[in-house]
Motif scaffolding. Structure first.
Motif, PDB file in Angstrom:
ATOM      1  N   GLU A  47      40.026  45.138  29.345  1.00 52.31           N
ATOM      2  CA  GLU A  47      41.146  46.085  29.389  1.00 52.31           C
ATOM      3  C   GLU A  47      42.491  45.391  29.199  1.00 52.31           C
ATOM      4  N   ALA A  48      42.577  44.119  29.551  1.00 53.62           N
ATOM      5  CA  ALA A  48      43.803  43.359  29.268  1.00 53.62           C
ATOM      6  C   ALA A  48      44.024  43.247  27.765  1.00 53.62           C
ATOM      7  N   GLY A  49      42.918  43.161  27.008  1.00 56.03           N
ATOM      8  CA  GLY A  49      43.027  43.100  25.553  1.00 56.03           C
ATOM      9  C   GLY A  49      43.455  44.417  24.939  1.00 56.03           C
ATOM     10  N   TYR A  50      43.081  45.516  25.551  1.00 56.66           N
ATOM     11  CA  TYR A  50      43.421  46.837  25.029  1.00 56.66           C
ATOM     12  C   TYR A  50      44.878  47.225  25.289  1.00 56.66           C
ATOM     13  N   SER A  51      45.478  46.641  26.316  1.00 51.46           N
ATOM     14  CA  SER A  51      46.769  47.129  26.809  1.00 51.46           C
ATOM     15  C   SER A  51      47.966  46.362  26.250  1.00 51.46           C
ATOM     16  N   GLU A  52      48.890  47.074  25.641  1.00 56.20           N
ATOM     17  CA  GLU A  52      50.146  46.455  25.201  1.00 56.20           C
ATOM     18  C   GLU A  52      51.017  46.066  26.392  1.00 56.20           C
ATOM     19  N   LYS A  53      50.833  46.736  27.522  1.00 55.77           N
ATOM     20  CA  LYS A  53      51.608  46.412  28.725  1.00 55.77           C
ATOM     21  C   LYS A  53      51.305  45.002  29.226  1.00 55.77           C
ATOM     22  N   ALA A  54      50.137  44.473  28.849  1.00 54.02           N
ATOM     23  CA  ALA A  54      49.743  43.133  29.302  1.00 54.02           C
ATOM     24  C   ALA A  54      50.261  42.023  28.398  1.00 54.02           C
ATOM     25  N   ASP A  55      50.866  42.383  27.263  1.00 55.74           N
ATOM     26  CA  ASP A  55      51.350  41.368  26.327  1.00 55.74           C
ATOM     27  C   ASP A  55      52.429  40.502  26.974  1.00 55.74           C
ATOM     28  N   GLY A  56      52.251  39.186  26.854  1.00 49.25           N
ATOM     29  CA  GLY A  56      53.220  38.244  27.412  1.00 49.25           C
ATOM     30  C   GLY A  56      53.114  38.045  28.911  1.00 49.25           C
ATOM     31  N   GLU A  57      52.049  38.593  29.512  1.00 48.13           N
ATOM     32  CA  GLU A  57      51.922  38.552  30.970  1.00 48.13           C
ATOM     33  C   GLU A  57      50.812  37.602  31.430  1.00 48.13           C
ATOM     34  N   ILE A  58      50.940  37.164  32.687  1.00 42.15           N
ATOM     35  CA  ILE A  58      49.876  36.471  33.408  1.00 42.15           C
ATOM     36  C   ILE A  58      49.341  37.451  34.438  1.00 42.15           C
ATOM     37  N   LEU A  59      48.016  37.605  34.510  1.00 41.67           N
ATOM     38  CA  LEU A  59      47.421  38.585  35.420  1.00 41.67           C
ATOM     39  C   LEU A  59      46.293  37.966  36.236  1.00 41.67           C
ATOM     40  N   ASN A  60      46.311  38.256  37.529  1.00 42.85           N
ATOM     41  CA  ASN A  60      45.235  37.867  38.444  1.00 42.85           C
ATOM     42  C   ASN A  60      44.210  38.980  38.568  1.00 42.85           C
ATOM     43  N   ALA A  61      42.981  38.591  38.952  1.00 39.77           N
ATOM     44  CA  ALA A  61      41.981  39.579  39.361  1.00 39.77           C
ATOM     45  C   ALA A  61      41.130  38.985  40.479  1.00 39.77           C
ATOM     46  N   GLY A  62      40.934  39.781  41.517  1.00 40.12           N
ATOM     47  CA  GLY A  62      40.084  39.405  42.640  1.00 40.12           C
ATOM     48  C   GLY A  62      39.839  40.655  43.460  1.00 40.12           C
ATOM     49  N   ILE A  63      39.252  40.499  44.647  1.00 42.63           N
ATOM     50  CA  ILE A  63      39.058  41.688  45.490  1.00 42.63           C
ATOM     51  C   ILE A  63      40.097  41.772  46.601  1.00 42.63           C
ATOM     52  N   GLY A  64      40.925  40.737  46.727  1.00 43.32           N
ATOM     53  CA  GLY A  64      41.982  40.777  47.730  1.00 43.32           C
ATOM     54  C   GLY A  64      41.527  40.392  49.122  1.00 43.32           C
ATOM     55  N   LYS A  65      40.305  39.846  49.225  1.00 46.14           N
ATOM     56  CA  LYS A  65      39.776  39.388  50.512  1.00 46.14           C
ATOM     57  C   LYS A  65      39.072  38.052  50.282  1.00 46.14           C
ATOM     58  N   ASP A  66      39.236  37.132  51.214  1.00 47.62           N
ATOM     59  CA  ASP A  66      38.541  35.861  51.070  1.00 47.62           C
ATOM     60  C   ASP A  66      37.484  35.697  52.146  1.00 47.62           C
ATOM     61  N   ILE A  67      36.563  34.793  51.905  1.00 42.47           N
ATOM     62  CA  ILE A  67      35.497  34.479  52.856  1.00 42.47           C
ATOM     63  C   ILE A  67      35.280  32.971  52.819  1.00 42.47           C
ATOM     64  N   SER A  68      35.060  32.366  53.965  1.00 42.64           N
ATOM     65  CA  SER A  68      34.803  30.927  53.984  1.00 42.64           C
ATOM     66  C   SER A  68      33.401  30.669  53.447  1.00 42.64           C
ATOM     67  N   ILE A  69      33.197  29.477  52.928  1.00 41.43           N
ATOM     68  CA  ILE A  69      31.877  29.120  52.405  1.00 41.43           C
ATOM     69  C   ILE A  69      30.850  29.113  53.538  1.00 41.43           C
ATOM     70  N   ASN A  70      31.284  28.730  54.735  1.00 42.39           N
ATOM     71  CA  ASN A  70      30.379  28.803  55.897  1.00 42.39           C
ATOM     72  C   ASN A  70      29.918  30.235  56.148  1.00 42.39           C
ATOM     73  N   LYS A  71      30.859  31.167  56.155  1.00 41.17           N
ATOM     74  CA  LYS A  71      30.528  32.585  56.405  1.00 41.17           C
ATOM     75  C   LYS A  71      29.655  33.140  55.290  1.00 41.17           C
ATOM     76  N   LEU A  72      29.951  32.744  54.053  1.00 45.99           N
ATOM     77  CA  LEU A  72      29.150  33.193  52.919  1.00 45.99           C
ATOM     78  C   LEU A  72      27.703  32.736  53.087  1.00 45.99           C
ATOM     79  N   ALA A  73      27.516  31.483  53.468  1.00 44.90           N
ATOM     80  CA  ALA A  73      26.163  30.959  53.677  1.00 44.90           C
ATOM     81  C   ALA A  73      25.449  31.736  54.774  1.00 44.90           C
ATOM     82  N   GLU A  74      26.154  32.009  55.870  1.00 46.81           N
ATOM     83  CA  GLU A  74      25.557  32.753  56.987  1.00 46.81           C
ATOM     84  C   GLU A  74      25.212  34.185  56.584  1.00 46.81           C
ATOM     85  N   LEU A  75      25.991  34.743  55.671  1.00 50.01           N
ATOM     86  CA  LEU A  75      25.740  36.100  55.184  1.00 50.01           C
ATOM     87  C   LEU A  75      24.464  36.143  54.347  1.00 50.01           C
TER      88      LEU A  75
END
Length: 314
Positions: free
Chosen positions: A227-255
């Protein structure tokens, strides 16, 4: 549209190609198979809009010139050296692939006014210093030759926007996981943990495991890239993507693993390049693209585990 995906046989690249075909575009894939696998494209090649797979190198100027005779509307440039430790051991190769290779692609895009979507990485950032997450304006820190090469390539890409009015977008997705990710080597922590758990093998964690990651499911990442490729609004921009939540590698392993005795801590292979805390602020992508993640971590883990259980591509 006619679209080129470099690195399209790789983990994320495969999903980008799938999305583009789903949207009805004609797709060419260029990959040297150093990270990708042609088998990743097996189910996509039957699509009549899948034009060609080219086993080749982005540093091969003659090949790139011949390929661009197809007059692409968009180039999604995902081809790169992606391993942090490899970049520390052999910075020359990483620089050539990630900087010189990107320059070669850029030059052809400039000649034809082809929009370029450049895949960078969250590894260019310094650690997150607040719970709100890392914005695109946050401090960067080239803590490895991989990160340094990506920053250099980002700057070259953006210079073509300012100097030549070439439509370009720089993407910094956070740690992506899901089906088709390799279950060995660096970068596939979720895939490695899930595969080892299914086989009753120990889960090895570098360092003390307190480092955190913002884990983005690959279908959400591919939708963001496309969708960044489709959008002219994204031209010349830097964009992040994530879920907005982090998890420690320890917690991930326990999960993932039920028996905590299977969790082992091992010396870090590159502590100098470790980022202690990564959490994404994707508000800019939401504003410009209307993008936000659809998969929770639990949903993404379930989809990835299901794939690992049923695939012969490991």
């Amino acid at each position: 549209m006619n679209i080129l995906v470099t690195g399209g046989a790789g983990f994320i690249g495969r999903w980008v190609v799938a999305r583009l075909l789903e949207d009805g575009h004609f797709v060419w894939v260029l990959d040297d198979l150093s990270n990708g696998r042609e088998e990743n494209l097996k189910t996509l090649k039957d699509n009549l809009n899948f034009k060609q797979f080219i086993h080749g190198d982005i540093k091969d100027s003659k090949l790139i010139t011949e390929l661009f005779a197809n007059k692409f509307d968009i180039c999604y440039h995902l081809a790169a050296s992606i391993n942090v430790q490899d970049s520390i051991d052999d910075p020359h190769t990483t620089f050539l692939n990630d900087v010189v290779g990107t320059f070669n692609i850029l030059e052809k895009c400039r000649e034809q006014k082809t929009k370029l979507v450049f895949m960078s990485t969250c590894m260019v950032y310094d650690r997150a210093h607040n719970e709100g997450g890392i914005r695109e304006t946050a401090q960067i820190k080239p803590a490895s030759p991989y990160a340094g090469s990506k920053i250099a390539a980002e700057n070259i890409v953006l210079s073509y926007y300012h100097a030549y009015d070439l439509p370009v977008t720089v993407l910094r997705p956070f740690n992506t996981y899901g089906p088709y990710q390799k279950t060995g080597g660096e970068g596939g922590v979720v895939a490695i943990f899930l595969k080892n758990t299914l086989e009753g093998l120990p889960l090895s964690i570098y360092g003390d495991g307190s480092q955190t990651r913002d884990l983005l499911y690959v279908e959400d990442c591919a939708r963001f890239v496309v969708e960044a490729g489709y959008s002219e609004k994204a031209d010349g921009e830097i964009l992040n993507a994530g879920i907005g939540k982090d998890i420690s590698i320890n917690k991930l392993a326990e999960l993932i693993v039920k028996d905590r005795k299977l969790i082992k801590h091992v010396p870090h292979i590159h502590p100098q390049s470790e980022i202690p805390k990564l959490v994404c602020d994707f508000s800019k992508a939401k504003k410009l693209l209307g993008w936000e993640p659809k998969y929770s971590l639990a949903e993404g883990l379930a989809q990835t585990e299901k794939w690992i259980k049923t695939t012969d591509l490991l």
